[in-house]
Design a protein around this motif. Structure first.
Motif, PDB file in Angstrom:
ATOM      1  N   SER A  22       0.820  -1.216   0.000  1.00 44.49           N
ATOM      2  CA  SER A  22       0.000   0.000   0.000  1.00 44.49           C
ATOM      3  C   SER A  22       0.853   1.265   0.000  1.00 44.49           C
ATOM      4  CB  SER A  22      -0.934  -0.005   1.209  1.00 44.49           C
ATOM      5  OG  SER A  22      -1.730   1.155   1.231  1.00 44.49           O
ATOM      6  N   ALA A  23       1.772   1.374   0.962  1.00 36.05           N
ATOM      7  CA  ALA A  23       2.597   2.579   1.078  1.00 36.05           C
ATOM      8  C   ALA A  23       3.456   2.789  -0.166  1.00 36.05           C
ATOM      9  CB  ALA A  23       3.476   2.493   2.322  1.00 36.05           C
ATOM     10  N   ILE A  24       3.933   1.697  -0.758  1.00 36.19           N
ATOM     11  CA  ILE A  24       4.771   1.809  -1.962  1.00 36.19           C
ATOM     12  C   ILE A  24       3.967   2.387  -3.121  1.00 36.19           C
ATOM     13  CG2 ILE A  24       6.273   0.558  -3.555  1.00 36.19           C
ATOM     14  CD1 ILE A  24       7.197   0.528  -0.621  1.00 36.19           C
ATOM     15  N   LEU A  25       2.754   1.873  -3.323  1.00 32.97           N
ATOM     16  CA  LEU A  25       1.914   2.339  -4.426  1.00 32.97           C
ATOM     17  C   LEU A  25       1.519   3.811  -4.243  1.00 32.97           C
ATOM     18  CD1 LEU A  25      -0.331  -0.839  -4.787  1.00 32.97           C
ATOM     19  CD2 LEU A  25       1.343  -0.008  -6.454  1.00 32.97           C
ATOM     20  N   VAL A  26       1.284   4.204  -2.988  1.00 33.85           N
ATOM     21  CA  VAL A  26       0.963   5.614  -2.709  1.00 33.85           C
ATOM     22  C   VAL A  26       2.176   6.493  -3.001  1.00 33.85           C
ATOM     23  CG1 VAL A  26       0.396   7.261  -0.874  1.00 33.85           C
ATOM     24  CG2 VAL A  26      -0.793   5.064  -0.996  1.00 33.85           C
ATOM     25  N   LYS A  27       3.331   6.015  -2.597  1.00 37.88           N
ATOM     26  CA  LYS A  27       4.571   6.792  -2.730  1.00 37.88           C
ATOM     27  C   LYS A  27       4.918   7.048  -4.200  1.00 37.88           C
ATOM     28  CE  LYS A  27       8.162   8.134   0.036  1.00 37.88           C
ATOM     29  NZ  LYS A  27       8.112   8.791   1.345  1.00 37.88           N
ATOM     30  N   VAL A  28       4.657   6.093  -5.069  1.00 37.43           N
ATOM     31  CA  VAL A  28       5.057   6.252  -6.474  1.00 37.43           C
ATOM     32  C   VAL A  28       4.025   7.018  -7.295  1.00 37.43           C
ATOM     33  CG1 VAL A  28       6.511   4.197  -6.490  1.00 37.43           C
ATOM     34  CG2 VAL A  28       4.092   3.974  -7.087  1.00 37.43           C
ATOM     35  N   SER A  29       2.827   7.196  -6.756  1.00 35.61           N
ATOM     36  CA  SER A  29       1.796   7.936  -7.491  1.00 35.61           C
ATOM     37  C   SER A  29       2.090   9.430  -7.450  1.00 35.61           C
ATOM     38  CB  SER A  29       0.417   7.665  -6.887  1.00 35.61           C
ATOM     39  OG  SER A  29      -0.563   8.465  -7.522  1.00 35.61           O
ATOM     40  N   THR A  30       1.741  10.124  -8.522  1.00 34.78           N
ATOM     41  CA  THR A  30       1.960  11.577  -8.594  1.00 34.78           C
ATOM     42  C   THR A  30       0.722  12.362  -8.170  1.00 34.78           C
ATOM     43  OG1 THR A  30       1.240  11.645 -10.909  1.00 34.78           O
ATOM     44  CG2 THR A  30       3.591  11.268 -10.501  1.00 34.78           C
ATOM     45  N   ALA A  31      -0.375  11.677  -7.885  1.00 37.00           N
ATOM     46  CA  ALA A  31      -1.633  12.354  -7.540  1.00 37.00           C
ATOM     47  C   ALA A  31      -1.604  12.840  -6.092  1.00 37.00           C
ATOM     48  CB  ALA A  31      -2.809  11.405  -7.745  1.00 37.00           C
ATOM     49  N   PRO A  32      -2.425  13.848  -5.756  1.00 38.39           N
ATOM     50  CA  PRO A  32      -2.540  14.299  -4.359  1.00 38.39           C
ATOM     51  C   PRO A  32      -3.119  13.187  -3.479  1.00 38.39           C
ATOM     52  CG  PRO A  32      -3.493  15.920  -5.866  1.00 38.39           C
ATOM     53  CD  PRO A  32      -3.228  14.686  -6.668  1.00 38.39           C
ATOM     54  N   SER A  33      -2.863  13.278  -2.178  1.00 42.08           N
ATOM     55  CA  SER A  33      -3.276  12.234  -1.235  1.00 42.08           C
ATOM     56  C   SER A  33      -4.774  11.967  -1.272  1.00 42.08           C
ATOM     57  CB  SER A  33      -2.861  12.622   0.188  1.00 42.08           C
ATOM     58  OG  SER A  33      -1.476  12.807   0.264  1.00 42.08           O
ATOM     59  N   GLY A  34      -5.581  13.043  -1.315  1.00 49.65           N
ATOM     60  CA  GLY A  34      -7.032  12.882  -1.333  1.00 49.65           C
ATOM     61  C   GLY A  34      -7.515  12.150  -2.565  1.00 49.65           C
ATOM     62  N   VAL A  35      -6.892  12.435  -3.696  1.00 49.79           N
ATOM     63  CA  VAL A  35      -7.274  11.794  -4.953  1.00 49.79           C
ATOM     64  C   VAL A  35      -6.904  10.311  -4.933  1.00 49.79           C
ATOM     65  CG1 VAL A  35      -6.851  11.739  -7.448  1.00 49.79           C
ATOM     66  CG2 VAL A  35      -7.106  13.935  -6.271  1.00 49.79           C
ATOM     67  N   ILE A  36      -5.710  10.002  -4.424  1.00 46.35           N
ATOM     68  CA  ILE A  36      -5.290   8.593  -4.325  1.00 46.35           C
ATOM     69  C   ILE A  36      -6.264   7.817  -3.441  1.00 46.35           C
ATOM     70  CG2 ILE A  36      -3.473   7.010  -3.590  1.00 46.35           C
ATOM     71  CD1 ILE A  36      -1.461   9.285  -4.028  1.00 46.35           C
ATOM     72  N   PRO A 204      -7.405  17.999  -8.619  1.00 48.64           N
ATOM     73  CA  PRO A 204      -7.898  17.508  -9.914  1.00 48.64           C
ATOM     74  C   PRO A 204      -8.145  16.001  -9.927  1.00 48.64           C
ATOM     75  CG  PRO A 204      -5.541  17.949 -10.027  1.00 48.64           C
ATOM     76  CD  PRO A 204      -5.988  18.428  -8.677  1.00 48.64           C
ATOM     77  N   LEU A 205      -9.342  15.595 -10.321  1.00 48.36           N
ATOM     78  CA  LEU A 205      -9.654  14.174 -10.488  1.00 48.36           C
ATOM     79  C   LEU A 205      -9.146  13.653 -11.823  1.00 48.36           C
ATOM     80  CD1 LEU A 205     -13.273  14.137  -9.024  1.00 48.36           C
ATOM     81  CD2 LEU A 205     -11.276  12.978  -8.063  1.00 48.36           C
ATOM     82  N   LEU A 206      -8.924  14.545 -12.750  1.00 47.21           N
ATOM     83  CA  LEU A 206      -8.406  14.240 -14.075  1.00 47.21           C
ATOM     84  C   LEU A 206      -7.503  15.402 -14.512  1.00 47.21           C
ATOM     85  CD1 LEU A 206     -11.735  13.107 -15.800  1.00 47.21           C
ATOM     86  CD2 LEU A 206      -9.858  11.589 -15.142  1.00 47.21           C
ATOM     87  N   PRO A 207      -6.576  15.195 -15.454  1.00 45.96           N
ATOM     88  CA  PRO A 207      -6.166  13.907 -16.020  1.00 45.96           C
ATOM     89  C   PRO A 207      -4.949  13.354 -15.275  1.00 45.96           C
ATOM     90  CG  PRO A 207      -5.190  15.684 -17.284  1.00 45.96           C
ATOM     91  CD  PRO A 207      -5.953  16.341 -16.147  1.00 45.96           C
ATOM     92  N   TYR A 208      -4.748  12.054 -15.393  1.00 40.65           N
ATOM     93  CA  TYR A 208      -3.563  11.416 -14.841  1.00 40.65           C
ATOM     94  C   TYR A 208      -3.016  10.435 -15.865  1.00 40.65           C
ATOM     95  CZ  TYR A 208      -4.785  13.472 -10.379  1.00 40.65           C
ATOM     96  OH  TYR A 208      -5.074  14.382  -9.388  1.00 40.65           O
ATOM     97  N   GLY A 209      -1.721  10.159 -15.758  1.00 41.53           N
ATOM     98  CA  GLY A 209      -1.086   9.246 -16.695  1.00 41.53           C
ATOM     99  C   GLY A 209      -1.503   7.806 -16.477  1.00 41.53           C
TER     100      GLY A 209
END
Length: 305
Positions: A22-36, A204-209
């Motif tokens: 879980s923590a790894i996937l959150v860490k590598v995402s570029t989205a804000p915490s709330g969006v993740i 932003p909920l969109l766009p993401y890669g």
């Protein structure tokens, strides 16, 4: 255990590994915490929806007004647990954040003391002091690294308190509902809460890669649905204490993954403090188990007399 073809201990190990991602996937995402957090629960609800519609909709009639109130409170607490925990990973390491979240049993014990007047044993108090000492060592070490790392530790501790509150409000509702119905209801409430939070914050909920969408779906599939489902399945074959003890190895798995995948180093204060926390919480869980066994024996003896 002879009734199952799957070794419960192997399944439990898979469950621990699953939640460790879980923590790894959150860490590598570029989205804000709330969006993740929003997409993690949104996709979890979406995956559960067909099963819920086919089999569990009639069970909604069993939910009382009080159950709905407690479910809403639990869902809101779960939403903000994810927000703060994911946010903590922007400031502190995976090792520090995940190990501080393992203090959850102690927060639960404090909550039951104040709300249900359960008594402390001297062993429980000692184990709590040991675990708190471990968290102080981690925080002291992170403060020497930077003030922001300490801020991340504080966020992780608040997130731990919130998930404990989520479990306390949800436990009475869970006793009257199936796992699927309860989980679907609470996750749906959390999803709505997170959507409101994201819209207010104008994240932003969109766009993401493509990679971010993969991370969102993996968060729903692996740590949320696979990991926690395995823990709930294991309850049929293993004791709650065994499962709780196994979950203590989540920070170990997360730290190892962070070391190899994110090149995060682990400093000696994190190793020492993390080890002390795991020892403290382990002692607490063992004491809690022995207290439950004694109460059960006294209860059985009273019925026989």
């Amino acid at each position: 255990m002879s009734d199952t073809k799957i070794n419960p201990y192997v399944a439990l190990a898979i469950g621990v590994f699953s939640v460790s991602t879980s923590a790894i996937l959150v860490k590598v995402s570029t989205a804000p915490s709330g969006v993740i957090a929003f997409y993690r629960l949104f996709f979890s609800v979406l995956i559960m929806l067909p099963i819920f519609l086919i089999k569990y909709v009639p069970e909604l009639r069993l939910i009382t007004k009080r159950d709905w109130l407690f479910s809403v409170i639990a869902g809101v607490f779960l939403a903000f647990h994810f927000i703060l925990w994911f946010e903590s990973l922007n400031y502190t390491s995976v090792a520090s954040s995940t190990v501080l979240v393992t203090l959850q049993p102690l927060f639960a014990f404090i909550g039951t003391y104040f709300f249900f007047k359960e008594k402390f044993s001297w062993k429980a108090i000692l184990s709590g002091i040991i675990a708190v000492l471990g968290s102080v060592i981690i925080s002291w070490g992170d403060l020497k690294i930077s003030g922001s790392a300490l801020f991340g530790d504080i966020l992780a501790l608040i997130a731990c308190a919130l998930v404990t509150a989520y479990l306390m409000f949800g436990q009475t509702v869970r006793k009257r509902l199936s796992l699927i119905t309860y989980t679907f209801v609470v996750y749906s409430i959390s999803t709505i809460t997170l959507l409101i939070y994201v819209l207010i914050k104008q994240e932003p909920l969109l766009p993401y890669g493509t990679s971010d969408w993969v991370y969102f779906i993996l968060l729903a599939l692996i740590p949320t649905l696979l990991g926690h489902t395995i823990f709930n399945w294991s309850l049929k074959w293993l004791s709650t204490s065994t499962i709780s003890m196994a979950i203590l190895f989540e920070p170990v798995g997360a730290a190892v993954l962070a070391y190899y995948l994110l090149q995060e180093s682990v400093v000696w204060t994190q190793l020492l403090g993390g080890g002390i926390i795991i020892i403290g919480v382990s002692l607490f869980l063992l004491d809690e188990r022995s207290v439950r066994v004694k109460k059960r024996k006294v209860s059985d003896q009273t019925r026989l007399n």
